[in-house]
Design a protein around this motif. Structure first.
Motif, PDB file in Angstrom:
ATOM      1  N   THR A 302       0.731  -1.347   0.068  1.00  0.00           N
ATOM      2  CA  THR A 302      -0.143  -0.006   0.136  1.00  0.00           C
ATOM      3  C   THR A 302       0.919   1.379   0.149  1.00  0.00           C
ATOM      4  O   THR A 302       0.476   2.168  -0.882  1.00  0.00           O
ATOM      5  CB  THR A 302      -0.947  -0.035   1.209  1.00  0.00           C
ATOM      6  N   GLU A 303       2.034   1.284   0.897  1.00  0.00           N
ATOM      7  CA  GLU A 303       2.925   2.317   0.924  1.00  0.00           C
ATOM      8  C   GLU A 303       3.388   2.280  -0.576  1.00  0.00           C
ATOM      9  O   GLU A 303       3.606   3.702  -1.217  1.00  0.00           O
ATOM     10  CB  GLU A 303       4.107   2.295   1.725  1.00  0.00           C
ATOM     11  N   PHE A 304       3.794   1.645  -1.254  1.00  0.00           N
ATOM     12  CA  PHE A 304       4.312   1.538  -2.660  1.00  0.00           C
ATOM     13  C   PHE A 304       3.207   2.103  -3.603  1.00  0.00           C
ATOM     14  O   PHE A 304       3.708   2.916  -4.449  1.00  0.00           O
ATOM     15  CB  PHE A 304       4.796  -0.008  -3.102  1.00  0.00           C
ATOM     16  N   ALA A 305       2.131   1.946  -3.339  1.00  0.00           N
ATOM     17  CA  ALA A 305       0.861   1.979  -4.382  1.00  0.00           C
ATOM     18  C   ALA A 305       1.000   3.729  -4.333  1.00  0.00           C
ATOM     19  O   ALA A 305       0.643   4.626  -5.084  1.00  0.00           O
ATOM     20  CB  ALA A 305      -0.190   1.483  -3.906  1.00  0.00           C
ATOM     21  N   LYS A 306       0.959   4.191  -3.011  1.00  0.00           N
ATOM     22  CA  LYS A 306       0.851   5.620  -2.554  1.00  0.00           C
ATOM     23  C   LYS A 306       1.929   6.325  -3.124  1.00  0.00           C
ATOM     24  O   LYS A 306       1.688   7.496  -3.573  1.00  0.00           O
ATOM     25  CB  LYS A 306       0.299   5.718  -1.031  1.00  0.00           C
ATOM     26  N   LEU A 307       2.948   5.924  -3.036  1.00  0.00           N
ATOM     27  CA  LEU A 307       4.315   6.440  -3.518  1.00  0.00           C
ATOM     28  C   LEU A 307       4.004   6.851  -5.021  1.00  0.00           C
ATOM     29  O   LEU A 307       4.664   7.967  -5.353  1.00  0.00           O
ATOM     30  CB  LEU A 307       5.485   5.678  -3.053  1.00  0.00           C
ATOM     31  N   HIS A 308       3.540   5.845  -5.872  1.00  0.00           N
ATOM     32  CA  HIS A 308       3.472   6.128  -7.339  1.00  0.00           C
ATOM     33  C   HIS A 308       1.929   6.579  -7.401  1.00  0.00           C
ATOM     34  O   HIS A 308       1.663   6.583  -8.740  1.00  0.00           O
ATOM     35  CB  HIS A 308       3.708   4.884  -7.858  1.00  0.00           C
ATOM     36  N   ASN A 309       1.157   7.071  -6.665  1.00  0.00           N
ATOM     37  CA  ASN A 309      -0.089   7.829  -6.888  1.00  0.00           C
ATOM     38  C   ASN A 309      -0.972   6.696  -7.719  1.00  0.00           C
ATOM     39  O   ASN A 309      -1.797   7.102  -8.561  1.00  0.00           O
ATOM     40  CB  ASN A 309      -0.009   8.933  -7.635  1.00  0.00           C
ATOM     41  N   ARG A 310      -0.938   5.562  -7.401  1.00  0.00           N
ATOM     42  CA  ARG A 310      -1.688   4.291  -7.844  1.00  0.00           C
ATOM     43  C   ARG A 310      -3.106   4.239  -6.612  1.00  0.00           C
ATOM     44  O   ARG A 310      -2.693   3.966  -5.653  1.00  0.00           O
ATOM     45  CB  ARG A 310      -1.098   3.026  -7.953  1.00  0.00           C
ATOM     46  N   PRO A 311      -4.227   4.048  -7.378  1.00  0.00           N
ATOM     47  CA  PRO A 311      -5.522   3.741  -6.760  1.00  0.00           C
ATOM     48  C   PRO A 311      -5.497   2.455  -6.013  1.00  0.00           C
ATOM     49  O   PRO A 311      -4.822   1.470  -6.192  1.00  0.00           O
ATOM     50  CB  PRO A 311      -6.505   3.820  -7.599  1.00  0.00           C
ATOM     51  N   LEU A 312      -5.812   2.526  -4.676  1.00  0.00           N
ATOM     52  CA  LEU A 312      -6.073   1.203  -3.868  1.00  0.00           C
ATOM     53  C   LEU A 312      -7.599   0.626  -3.912  1.00  0.00           C
ATOM     54  O   LEU A 312      -8.308   1.341  -3.335  1.00  0.00           O
ATOM     55  CB  LEU A 312      -5.483   1.511  -2.501  1.00  0.00           C
ATOM     56  N   PRO A 313      -7.572  -0.340  -4.448  1.00  0.00           N
ATOM     57  CA  PRO A 313      -8.983  -1.295  -4.301  1.00  0.00           C
ATOM     58  C   PRO A 313      -9.546  -1.266  -2.975  1.00  0.00           C
ATOM     59  O   PRO A 313      -8.588  -1.758  -2.068  1.00  0.00           O
ATOM     60  CB  PRO A 313      -8.920  -2.335  -5.257  1.00  0.00           C
ATOM     61  N   LYS A 314     -10.968  -1.479  -2.770  1.00  0.00           N
ATOM     62  CA  LYS A 314     -11.133  -1.969  -1.326  1.00  0.00           C
ATOM     63  C   LYS A 314     -12.420  -3.061  -1.964  1.00  0.00           C
ATOM     64  O   LYS A 314     -13.250  -2.706  -2.380  1.00  0.00           O
ATOM     65  CB  LYS A 314     -11.840  -0.783  -0.730  1.00  0.00           C
ATOM     66  N   PRO A 315     -12.219  -4.170  -1.237  1.00  0.00           N
ATOM     67  CA  PRO A 315     -11.128  -4.735  -0.647  1.00  0.00           C
ATOM     68  C   PRO A 315      -9.799  -4.795  -1.657  1.00  0.00           C
ATOM     69  O   PRO A 315      -9.904  -4.902  -2.801  1.00  0.00           O
ATOM     70  CB  PRO A 315     -11.517  -5.871  -0.086  1.00  0.00           C
ATOM     71  N   LEU A 316      -8.607  -5.041  -0.895  1.00  0.00           N
ATOM     72  CA  LEU A 316      -7.504  -5.575  -1.761  1.00  0.00           C
ATOM     73  C   LEU A 316      -7.565  -6.843  -2.198  1.00  0.00           C
ATOM     74  O   LEU A 316      -8.402  -7.591  -1.733  1.00  0.00           O
ATOM     75  CB  LEU A 316      -6.209  -5.114  -0.783  1.00  0.00           C
ATOM     76  N   PRO A 317      -6.692  -7.127  -3.492  1.00  0.00           N
ATOM     77  CA  PRO A 317      -6.656  -8.461  -3.871  1.00  0.00           C
ATOM     78  C   PRO A 317      -6.411  -9.380  -2.915  1.00  0.00           C
ATOM     79  O   PRO A 317      -5.435  -9.104  -2.239  1.00  0.00           O
ATOM     80  CB  PRO A 317      -5.933  -7.995  -5.327  1.00  0.00           C
ATOM     81  N   CYS A 318      -6.971 -10.622  -3.196  1.00  0.00           N
ATOM     82  CA  CYS A 318      -6.342 -11.600  -2.546  1.00  0.00           C
ATOM     83  C   CYS A 318      -5.060 -12.029  -2.912  1.00  0.00           C
ATOM     84  O   CYS A 318      -4.397 -11.800  -4.198  1.00  0.00           O
ATOM     85  CB  CYS A 318      -7.206 -12.865  -2.696  1.00  0.00           C
ATOM     86  N   GLY A 319      -4.077 -12.975  -2.265  1.00  0.00           N
ATOM     87  CA  GLY A 319      -3.076 -13.553  -2.719  1.00  0.00           C
ATOM     88  C   GLY A 319      -2.917 -14.502  -3.789  1.00  0.00           C
ATOM     89  O   GLY A 319      -4.203 -14.895  -4.339  1.00  0.00           O
ATOM     90  N   ASP A 320      -1.879 -14.860  -4.327  1.00  0.00           N
ATOM     91  CA  ASP A 320      -1.734 -15.952  -5.349  1.00  0.00           C
ATOM     92  C   ASP A 320      -1.817 -17.410  -4.601  1.00  0.00           C
ATOM     93  O   ASP A 320      -2.346 -18.414  -5.533  1.00  0.00           O
ATOM     94  CB  ASP A 320      -0.329 -16.002  -5.917  1.00  0.00           C
ATOM     95  N   ASN A 321      -1.733 -17.575  -3.480  1.00  0.00           N
ATOM     96  CA  ASN A 321      -1.902 -18.993  -2.631  1.00  0.00           C
ATOM     97  C   ASN A 321      -0.993 -20.202  -3.426  1.00  0.00           C
ATOM     98  O   ASN A 321      -1.624 -21.142  -3.264  1.00  0.00           O
ATOM     99  CB  ASN A 321      -3.283 -19.155  -2.659  1.00  0.00           C
ATOM    100  N   CYS A 322       0.139 -19.702  -3.944  1.00  0.00           N
ATOM    101  CA  CYS A 322       1.030 -20.636  -4.387  1.00  0.00           C
ATOM    102  C   CYS A 322       2.099 -21.140  -3.477  1.00  0.00           C
ATOM    103  O   CYS A 322       2.525 -20.736  -2.642  1.00  0.00           O
ATOM    104  CB  CYS A 322       1.656 -20.087  -5.810  1.00  0.00           C
TER     105      CYS A 322
END
Length: 484
Positions: A302-322
């Motif tokens: 989330t900090e990286f997304a804010k640094l690049h002015n990228r929107p954050l969805p709600k809820p956040l995406p799930c993981g890859d679970n691999c």
């Protein structure tokens, strides 16, 4: 079944000389066996070789061979169907998953073999399931001592280790009275082979082939020959809707963002819909987040997304679970060549022994020159010349399990990792556009399974590729002026 020829005995003159000639007009009451078929190729082949034959039973050796250069079998299970009420009395090198003689006691077998102690019979199922033995049984005089047996069900691809691409076992099969004849030999039908994490296989019916030959176990130059042999050919089939167990992320020198594994790349069955989204694309990552388990990445992401002015969805995406993820990083791109780095991450709780990976490219493979920390090269025998095969060096082919950090109360868990740099030349791949996409694999396999790939590549590839070429040109001009 093997036919015994019928001969006519005739006397010659008044002397008791006997002349035996084969009677071509008469037929045996035993069904004539089929002609020998040539051996066929397949992803997996199974040989059913009768090595000893008696009136009421026979010994057979079953050999499973993996011929697919990219697939392996894990914890293989072999199934067939007896058609004439046969049963397995004993085995060496493998074992039935169910040890039970009950079906024989209450069946036709018990009616005939009245004096047999069926508590010693291994299996009377019509469709038995056979499993491999662990390596600790390899030298057991009762259950092991069969070449290529006892490997925990692992059959590696021949490209990795030819000696470990085969598994074998022997078993004693008892027949019913209507089959009593040492030449009455009929293999089981409806074969099926499977593994825990492998492709599905479709097996053809067994066909009679020339008797197999085996090397003399004493080391002499002579060979022994099977009494009769059949071959079963199995080929992989596409598993519709199969969920991957591994995924790939992409990164490059010209972009500080990592394109991560896809959301739910290996499924999202255990992720509550109210805490994460299974449909929202995965967020771009800072490179240091690759070493952090998904559940501990939220803050960094989330900090990286804010640094690049990228929107954050709600809820956040799930993981890859691999359980396994692979990062392919484009390291450099210069006039005569380029380099890439591959990193393997094991997020599971068990070590992965004898791992291997294969990467397919559209254009890059003829340019492969060196792989520094892994053993690898372009895969021979692949007509398209588009696959690089790699594995760990001897003694280092263990991908360790995820483990606690230095301070479990403060630090997140750490995955097991292995890494190598690959060097490519452009001399054998004229026109290759490394940063525009040719430097990224189009398919990735890990231990025979195809991994999920990102749907996008690192951005600004074309612009930065041109910039890199211009920078190389500028350096060349400066060097030329300096020499003058």
């Amino acid at each position: 079944m093997i036919e015994e020829p019928i001969f006519v005995i005739s006397a010659v003159g008044s002397w008791m000389h006997l002349c035996c000639t084969e009677d071509s007009t008469r037929r045996s009451n035993i069904t004539i066996g089929e002609d020998f078929h040539p051996l066929q190729n397949g992803d997996v082949t199974i040989m059913y070789d009768v090595i000893h034959s008696y009136e009421t039973n026979y010994w057979t050796q079953v050999t499973i061979s993996n011929h697919n250069p990219l697939h392996q079998l894990d914890n293989w299970k072999l199934i067939w169907e007896w058609k004439r009420d046969e049963f397995i009395f004993s085995m060496k090198g493998a074992y039935p998953s169910v040890i039970d003689g009950t079906d024989c006691i209450f069946g036709k077998q018990g009616e005939h073999y009245k004096e047999m102690d069926f508590s010693n019979v291994l299996n009377c199922e019509r469709r038995p399931t056979i499993i491999d033995l662990p390596p600790t049984m390899a030298n057991n005089s009762d259950l092991g001592m069969i070449p290529f047996c006892c490997r925990n069900g692992t059959i590696l691809p021949p490209t990795m280790d030819q000696t470990k691409s085969v598994s074998a076992f022997q078993m004693q099969v008892f027949k019913m009275p209507n089959e009593f004849n040492r030449t009455q030999l009929i293999p089981p039908q409806n074969w099926k082979i499977m593994g825990e994490v492998n492709q599905d296989y479709q097996c053809a019916p067994p066909v009679r082939v020339s008797p197999s030959r085996f090397p003399n176990p004493t080391g002499l130059s002579s060979e022994s020959t099977a009494i009769a042999s059949w071959q079963v050919v199995c080929n992989t089939t596409e598993s519709k809707g199969a969920t991957p167990r591994c995924c790939v992320s992409f990164s490059a020198f010209f972009n500080d963002s990592v394109v991560p594994c896809n959301t739910c790349a290996c499924g999202c069955k255990n992720s509550p819909s109210n805490t994460c989204s299974a449909s929202v694309p995965a967020l771009l990552l800072p490179s240091e987040a690759l070493l952090v388990p998904f559940e501990n990445r939220t803050r960094k992401t989330t900090e990286f997304a804010k640094l690049h002015n990228r929107p954050l969805p709600k809820p956040l995406p799930c993981g890859d679970n691999c359980g396994v993820s692979i990062n392919w990083h484009l390291n450099t791109d210069y006039e005569d060549g380029w380099t890439a780095r591959i990193t393997l991450f094991n997020w599971d709780e068990t070590d992965i022994v004898d791992w291997f990976a294969a990467l397919q490219f559209d254009k890059a493979v003829p340019g492969i020159q060196t792989m520094y920390s892994f053993n690898g090269s372009a895969l021979p025998g692949i007509p398209a010349n588009n696959t690089i095969f790699m594995q760990g060096k001897p003694g280092l082919n263990h991908l360790l399990a995820e483990r606690d950090g230095k301070n479990p109360k403060k630090n997140p868990r750490v995955p097991g990792t292995q890494q190598s740099v690959l060097m490519f030349t452009k001399k054998t791949t004229p026109g290759i556009k490394v940063a525009r996409g040719d430097g990224f694999p189009t398919k990735v396999f890990f231990n025979g399974e195809e991994c999920s790939l990102p749907s996008i590549l690192p951005s600004n590839a074309y612009r930065m590729s041109v910039a890199s070429i211009f920078f190389d040109f500028l350096l060349a001009v400066v060097a030329l002026l300096f020499l003058q």
